[in-house]
Design an enzyme around this catalytic site. Structure first.
Site, mmCIF file in Angstrom:
data_model
loop_
_atom_site.group_PDB
_atom_site.id
_atom_site.type_symbol
_atom_site.label_atom_id
_atom_site.label_comp_id
_atom_site.label_asym_id
_atom_site.label_seq_id
_atom_site.Cartn_x
_atom_site.Cartn_y
_atom_site.Cartn_z
ATOM 1 C CG ASP A 106 -1.864 -1.122 1.282
ATOM 2 O OD1 ASP A 106 -2.157 -1.666 0.199
ATOM 3 O OD2 ASP A 106 -2.325 -1.471 2.390
HETATM 4 N N1 URA Z 1 -1.434 -5.964 3.713
HETATM 5 C C1 URA Z 1 -1.856 -4.684 3.775
HETATM 6 O O1 URA Z 1 -2.880 -4.386 4.373
HETATM 7 N N2 URA Z 1 -1.110 -3.753 3.177
HETATM 8 C C2 URA Z 1 0.045 -4.008 2.523
HETATM 9 O O2 URA Z 1 0.691 -3.093 2.014
HETATM 10 C C3 URA Z 1 0.481 -5.343 2.463
HETATM 11 C C4 URA Z 1 -0.280 -6.312 3.074
#
Ligand code: URA
Length: 261
Positions: A106
């Site tokens: 993310d």
């Molecule tokens: N899970 C999440 O919520 N975000 C990420 O960036 C990776 C795994």
């Protein structure tokens, strides 16, 4: 393609080191256009010459693999329209046409991200059936509860009704709110949604391994390094989650926690 040294050509495309290549050449194990070559420093034209090592042809096409320690604030995309992308962090000398982030973190997540121009390898890492697991270190808003271990191992039901594959979670020694999580799939915002499903909230999330490839301590946030052939092989090696957490807790996590978590 311009000419390059035979040993460089082979070492960039196979698991053999320059020393091993020299030894193989001495024993007649390396052929250039069908004839054994003893001098590994001879120049070759990768487009027109055929190189064999121990009877196997070495393909001229060479993929590049980079490991980025992703900072927060960058999107995993190649499209500038999405905002500041992780591709901006790849130094020009390491960049090739067709490179892309193999996997998603993310925008507000940090840590290990593979960037490559090898679509087939990316598929092998990301395909849910391949079970290349990834380990994350997570800072929670509320203290860790011991029932999470059981809930995660059975497969969390997300609020949307989707069911997650079994996952592992373990608290960091001497910390109530820091945990390790191991996943072998990659649903959208998966860890955030898993903790939301058990009544907690993720504050910070950092990926610290992809398969058996561990984010090196020396790789600063925002920096990229080129991976060697053997590092790429590590992606497909299993990592023992419990042993990893113990070792990681002892060495690296305290520094990380002070800095970013
Ligand atoms: N899970 C999440 O919520 N975000 C990420 O960036 C990776 C795994």
């Amino acid at each position: 393609m311009s000419q390059i040294r035979l040993d460089k050509f082979i070492s960039e495309r196979t698991e053999y080191s320059r020393r091993e290549i020299k030894e193989l050449a001495r024993k007649g194990g390396i052929k250039l256009n069908g004839a054994a070559v003893k001098a590994p420093d001879v120049k070759i034209d990768p487009e027109n010459d055929t190189v064999e090592v121990c009877g196997k042809t070495v393909q001229a096409e060479r993929f590049r693999y980079l490991l980025l320690n992703k900072p927060q604030g960058y999107v995993c995309s190649t499209d500038e329209k999405d905002g500041k992308t992780v591709m901006e962090l790849v130094p020009a000398e390491l960049r090739t046409k067709g490179m892309f982030p193999a996997g998603r973190l993310d925008k507000d997540s940090l840590g290990a991200l593979l960037i490559t121009d090898d679509g087939e390898l990316a598929h092998r890492i990301l395909a849910p059936g391949r079970h290349v697991s990834k380990i994350y270190i997570v800072k929670l808003d509320r203290p860790f509860q011991s029932n999470y271990i059981d809930l995660f191992s059975k497969g969390i039901d997300l609020k949307t009704g989707e069911r997650c594959l079994p996952a592992k979670v373990k608290p960091l020694e001497n910390s109530e709110k820091h945990v390790f999580v191991e996943l072998c799939e990659g649903k959208y915002h998966q860890i955030k949604r898993m903790f939301a499903a058990v009544g907690n909230h993720v504050e910070v999330l950092m990926r610290i391994s992809v398969g058996g490839l561990i984010l090196p301590e020396k790789l600063a946030i925002g920096e990229c390094m080129e991976l060697l052939h053997k590092d790429v092989e590590n992606l497909f090696l299993p990592l023992d989650f419990d042993a990893f957490c113990t070792e990681f807790s002892a060495n690296f996590s305290a520094k990380l926690i002070n800095k970013v978590l």
